[in-house]
Design a protein around this motif. Structure first.
Motif, PDB file in Angstrom:
ATOM      1  N   GLY A   1       1.089  -1.289  -0.051  1.00 17.45           N
ATOM      2  CA  GLY A   1       0.108   0.201  -0.028  1.00 17.45           C
ATOM      3  C   GLY A   1       1.037   1.293  -0.086  1.00 17.45           C
ATOM      4  N   VAL A   2       2.139   1.235   0.914  1.00 18.29           N
ATOM      5  CA  VAL A   2       2.578   2.550   1.034  1.00 18.29           C
ATOM      6  C   VAL A   2       3.467   2.701  -0.525  1.00 18.29           C
ATOM      7  CG1 VAL A   2       4.964   3.699   1.691  1.00 18.29           C
ATOM      8  CG2 VAL A   2       3.178   2.237   3.180  1.00 18.29           C
ATOM      9  N   ILE A   3       3.627   1.498  -1.061  1.00 19.37           N
ATOM     10  CA  ILE A   3       4.764   2.131  -1.871  1.00 19.37           C
ATOM     11  C   ILE A   3       3.448   2.164  -3.447  1.00 19.37           C
ATOM     12  CG2 ILE A   3       4.777   0.398  -4.316  1.00 19.37           C
ATOM     13  CD1 ILE A   3       6.862  -1.570  -2.246  1.00 19.37           C
ATOM     14  N   ALA A   4       2.176   1.707  -3.506  1.00 21.78           N
ATOM     15  CA  ALA A   4       1.208   2.112  -4.491  1.00 21.78           C
ATOM     16  C   ALA A   4       1.244   3.863  -3.949  1.00 21.78           C
ATOM     17  CB  ALA A   4       0.055   1.489  -4.327  1.00 21.78           C
ATOM     18  N   VAL A   5       1.251   4.308  -2.779  1.00 25.46           N
ATOM     19  CA  VAL A   5       0.831   5.654  -2.245  1.00 25.46           C
ATOM     20  C   VAL A   5       2.010   5.917  -3.168  1.00 25.46           C
ATOM     21  CG1 VAL A   5       1.122   7.281  -0.447  1.00 25.46           C
ATOM     22  CG2 VAL A   5      -0.625   5.628  -0.760  1.00 25.46           C
ATOM     23  N   VAL A   6       3.472   6.168  -2.940  1.00 26.69           N
ATOM     24  CA  VAL A   6       4.462   7.044  -3.639  1.00 26.69           C
ATOM     25  C   VAL A   6       5.096   6.830  -4.975  1.00 26.69           C
ATOM     26  CG1 VAL A   6       7.106   6.765  -2.790  1.00 26.69           C
ATOM     27  CG2 VAL A   6       5.990   6.126  -0.958  1.00 26.69           C
ATOM     28  N   PHE A   7       3.697   4.908  -5.619  1.00 22.14           N
ATOM     29  CA  PHE A   7       4.331   4.952  -7.086  1.00 22.14           C
ATOM     30  C   PHE A   7       3.405   6.413  -8.032  1.00 22.14           C
ATOM     31  CE2 PHE A   7       3.224   2.943 -11.187  1.00 22.14           C
ATOM     32  CZ  PHE A   7       4.147   2.905 -11.982  1.00 22.14           C
ATOM     33  N   TRP A   8       1.907   6.450  -6.466  1.00 23.64           N
ATOM     34  CA  TRP A   8       0.941   6.951  -8.030  1.00 23.64           C
ATOM     35  C   TRP A   8       1.663   8.792  -7.056  1.00 23.64           C
ATOM     36  CZ3 TRP A   8      -2.108   7.804 -11.383  1.00 23.64           C
ATOM     37  CH2 TRP A   8      -3.225   8.655 -11.377  1.00 23.64           C
ATOM     38  N   GLY A   9       2.355   9.015  -6.286  1.00 20.19           N
ATOM     39  CA  GLY A   9       3.093  10.917  -6.419  1.00 20.19           C
ATOM     40  C   GLY A   9       4.007  10.860  -6.929  1.00 20.19           C
ATOM     41  N   THR A  10       5.133   9.888  -7.457  1.00 19.77           N
ATOM     42  CA  THR A  10       5.429   9.857  -8.184  1.00 19.77           C
ATOM     43  C   THR A  10       5.928  10.043  -9.764  1.00 19.77           C
ATOM     44  OG1 THR A  10       7.119   8.530  -7.125  1.00 19.77           O
ATOM     45  CG2 THR A  10       8.312   9.305  -8.967  1.00 19.77           C
ATOM     46  N   VAL A  11       4.486   9.288  -9.872  1.00 18.84           N
ATOM     47  CA  VAL A  11       3.648   9.249 -11.712  1.00 18.84           C
ATOM     48  C   VAL A  11       3.550   9.925 -11.791  1.00 18.84           C
ATOM     49  CG1 VAL A  11       4.543   6.811 -12.108  1.00 18.84           C
ATOM     50  CG2 VAL A  11       2.636   7.200 -11.302  1.00 18.84           C
ATOM     51  N   LEU A  12       2.510  10.686 -11.106  1.00 19.34           N
ATOM     52  CA  LEU A  12       1.178  11.690 -11.742  1.00 19.34           C
ATOM     53  C   LEU A  12       1.644  13.001 -12.040  1.00 19.34           C
ATOM     54  CD1 LEU A  12      -2.133  12.483 -10.585  1.00 19.34           C
ATOM     55  CD2 LEU A  12      -0.587  14.032  -8.705  1.00 19.34           C
ATOM     56  N   PRO A  13       3.156  13.131 -12.196  1.00 22.58           N
ATOM     57  CA  PRO A  13       3.148  14.813 -13.545  1.00 22.58           C
ATOM     58  C   PRO A  13       2.891  13.850 -14.354  1.00 22.58           C
ATOM     59  CG  PRO A  13       4.717  14.590 -11.798  1.00 22.58           C
ATOM     60  CD  PRO A  13       3.946  13.962 -10.957  1.00 22.58           C
TER      61      PRO A  13
END
Lengths: 128, 643
Positions: B361-373
């Motif tokens: 879940g933490v990975i998903a949060v960080v991943f989404w924040g990273t690829v959002l741009p």
């Protein structure tokens, strides 16, 4: 209870919770990342981040903690006002990313100012 | 000049050997031919040796200032101190790739060396996969981004090193991080090889355990050193800013942390086989993804990377890895299913599974924040998220993980009965006492009221377990893996306390002072005593001295005349038991006045100390540890006792 239900159900519940956390957090705190011309064309409500190049009109006051300058990209420019410590490499000609909002006075009031920090080992690419 | 030709030749030879090794090894795995397995493995050693020769040649070129090489010109100059010139090896795009390839070659060879005992076919496929990865890097090095490119005119001096990087941290942080990244390939290769060979037992886990631990330890040390370096050099008073570069280093670490926990379930209980394959593969894919993100410049970051031709190549590599790994799991992992009785949810297994899901879940949060741009940029206006997003989304998950750390170690395998629930009384009581204490002191921030009591509950759990063990001290040594892990948990408690304290209780103040004037921040009084200029080897230091008790703090601003007057601020930090005093020189006036930004950062030293304890716990727990735990998969364990 079957195996799938036993482990699948908690997994689905956690996935739903994480999904909700991501959705609510990114809805509340994401900002537009714009160029100066995009901001000039249409300024969204709320804070934005704007990237551009610092021009030659940097003026410092209050012992160097307050600064005004013009930020420009290919076509548009805007005055920026910022209070706080400046990055070391801050000088005319570098690219900065300012975070804040465009005021009614046409001045961009920056909350944070980041210089594009060169992660490269070199100072500039070698050209002959 | 000659070094350039030799280096390029060595890379090309390594590429040929790598490709040869990959072909032979896959053929050998397919047909199960012993001779080819050995030849393939030796070709891998040869490729690694040629890579090492290329690395030595580049280092020689750097240290001897061979300015006929573009790489040497772009990353060093004559005034840079020699240790930093040597560090130029991994300081630039091409050199860091070569360093990565070198580590992959060395560790890959080490992992293949004793691999025959886990089965000839697994060993052959593992050699093939490692050789493919190595060949990809060698191809990029030899064809796309070569560190041995020559300039047509040899300049008299190089361009020199960015002042921010002229620091001791440069000598240790990048090589550790890059070595960490490179070492993730080994568990990946063996996991894929086991799937290809149709082996579902835990042999690959045991064989690669030390490499997974090495990858995890290096990555932990790399993250910690990066935080430490940023804190001491960048001068914004913090250590973590959720920049994409930090995020992509954090994600594989989280995946490996999950794997180190879940692999125990397979080793002792024979469960979670497919899951373990998935985690190891995920960790490697995240490493490749991170490399692509960092080196292609597709997401905005405060770091500007050399946007070079290697972006598309890494994207292709990432795509190929994803397709290969997904296909493997889809078509082969079904065989790994074992028919064992499902464990009840409240058990050690259950705790591990829950912890794994939360880390994902933490990975998903960080991943989404990273690829959002990237994603939002494709769909319309580009959007970015800041620290607030990560804190809001990942914070609650971290709180649940902490709570789980307090409970999980006290649960027995297979089932939780009354005795184990009774063991929970100590952590629960500790948490309550700390909570009441914080409320009495006047803390009202909900995240702080969750973090500190839960962290102390984790500590209480660890001490409960140690208390039990001290009655039979020998068990600590015999089961040192377990007690080492508890030590790591204790280290994490310190990290959590440090992060929470410095996050929720940081104070800062901007102030302009004349010599002799004082400033007080959070009860700490500093006196500005005056400024002076110092001439050093490659720069001029402007020092503004502050007196604190009987110590003198010297925040300064260095100017590098040789680099067109580039400036660099040096932070002054002093550590007291409760907090760090962190002083940044912001500006100086003509009248002798100076402007400072003063931070008081509580308990930051706990983060560094805790981080060291985490790594020590894991390393000490595994030193000299034979992988003695037999796999119990085939044995059916009755869930209830026969009546």
């Amino acid at each position: 209870m079957t195996m799938a239900l036993r482990w699948g159900l908690p997994a689905v519940v956690i996935a739903a919770c994480v999904g909700y956390l991501i959705y609510s957090a990114s809805g509340g705190s994401s900002e537009y990342y714009l160029t100066v011309s995009q901001l000039r064309a249409q300024a969204p409500a709320g804070d934005v981040r704007v990237a551009g190049v610092v021009q030659n009109d940097v003026q410092k006051s209050k012992g160097g903690l307050h600064v005004t300058f013009t930020e420009k990209d290919g076509t548009a420019s805007m005055p920026v006002e910022y209070t706080g410590t400046l990055p070391d490499i801050f000088q005319p000609g570098i690219t900065v990313v300012v975070e804040g909002r465009l005021g009614g006075d046409g001045v961009f009031h920056a909350r944070t100012l980041l210089a594009k920090c060169p992660s490269r080992f070199s100072t500039q690419p070698y050209t002959q | 000049m000659i070094l350039g030709y030799l280096g390029a030749g060595a890379l090309l030879a390594a590429l040929v050997m790598g490709g040869f090794s990959a072909l032979l090894s896959f053929w050998a795995g397919w047909r199960d031919t012993d001779v080819f397995i050995q030849v393939g493995r030796r070709a891998f050693y040869a490729a690694a040796a040629m890579t090492a020769i290329a690395a030595v040649l580049l280092e020689v070129a750097l240290v001897t200032h061979d300015f006929s090489l573009a790489y040497v010109v772009e990353h060093t100059d004559l005034s840079t101190p020699i240790p930093l010139v040597a560090a130029g090896f991994y300081g630039g795009q091409e050199g860091s790739l070569l360093y990565w390839t070198l580590i992959l070659g060395v560790l890959g060879s080490a992992s293949l060396f004793a691999s025959a005992r886990i089965g000839a076919r697994v060993a052959a496929y593992a050699a093939g996969i490692l050789a493919l990865i190595l060949s990809f890097f060698l191809f990029v090095l030899a064809v796309v981004a070569s560190p041995f490119d020559l300039l047509s005119i040899t300049p008299p001096d190089g361009l020199g090193l960015n002042p921010v990087l002229r620091d001791g941290g440069m000598l240790i942080h990048p090589p550790v991080v890059l070595a960490g990244f490179a070492s993730f390939a080994i568990p990946f290769a063996f996991a894929c090889a086991a799937l290809l060979a149709g082996r579902a037992d835990a042999a690959w886990i045991r064989h690669t355990r030390r490499f997974a631990l090495l990858a995890w330890s290096l990555q932990s040390a790399g993250l910690l050193l990066g935080m430490w370096w940023a804190y001491h050099v960048l001068g914004w008073g913090g250590y973590w800013s959720w920049d994409p570069v930090e995020n992509v280093a954090l994600m594989p670490w989280l995946a490996t942390t999950a794997y180190l926990h879940s692999s125990q379930v397979q080793e002792t209980r024979g469960r979670l086989r497919t899951w373990n394959f998935g985690l190891v593969i995920l960790a490697f894919l995240l490493v490749v993804f991170g490399t692509f993100i960092v080196r292609s410049g597709v997401v905005p970051s405060v770091h500007t990377f050399a946007i070079s031709a290697i972006g598309p190549w890494f994207f292709g590599f990432l795509f190929a890895c994803i397709v290969f790994a997904t296909a493997l799991i889809a078509f082969r992992a079904g065989r790994a299913r074992v028919d064992v009785e499902p464990a009840p949810a409240v058990s050690r297994e259950g705790a591990f599974v829950l912890q794994n899901l939360l880390l994902i879940g933490v990975i998903a949060v960080v991943f989404w924040g990273t690829v959002l741009p990237l994603v939002s940029g494709m769909l319309g206006a580009e959007r970015v998220v800041g620290a607030a997003y990560y804190e809001r989304a990942a914070g609650p998950i971290f709180v649940v993980i902490l709570a789980l750390m307090a409970v999980g170690p006290l649960l027995p395998w297979r089932r939780a009965g009354r005795p184990s629930l009774r063991a929970l009384r100590w952590p629960a009581a500790t948490a309550c006492v700390v909570l009441v204490g914080l409320l009495l002191v006047g803390v009202r921030s909900v995240p702080a009221l969750l973090a500190f009591p839960l962290a102390s509950a984790v500590a209480a759990t660890v001490f409960t377990e140690y208390g039990r063990a001290f009655k039979k001290p020998r068990t600590i040594l015999r089961k040192r893996r377990r007690y080492g892990a508890y030590l790591a948990h204790l280290g994490l408690v310190a990290v959590v306390a440090g992060v929470a304290a410095s996050h929720f209780a940081q104070q800062e103040k901007d102030v302009t002072l004349q010599p002799g004037e004082q400033v007080t921040v959070a009860g700490y009084t500093l006196t500005y005593t005056g400024s002076e200029q110092r001439q050093l080897q490659d720069h001029t230091d402007f020092v503004a001295a502050m007196r604190f008790g009987d110590q003198t703090l010297e925040p300064s601003r260095a100017t590098y005349a040789g680099l067109g007057g580039q400036a660099l601020t040096h932070v002054a930090i002093t550590t007291t038991p409760a907090a760090d005093l962190y002083v940044v020189l912001a500006a100086t006036g003509a009248d002798g006045s100076a402007s400072f930004r003063v931070f008081v950062n509580p308990l930051v030293t706990w983060i560094w100390a805790g981080g060291v304890v985490i790594i020590l716990g894991v390393v000490l727990g595994n030193v000299g540890q034979r992988s003695a735990v037999p796999e119990l998969a085939r044995r059916r364990v009755p869930v209830t006792l026969p009546a």
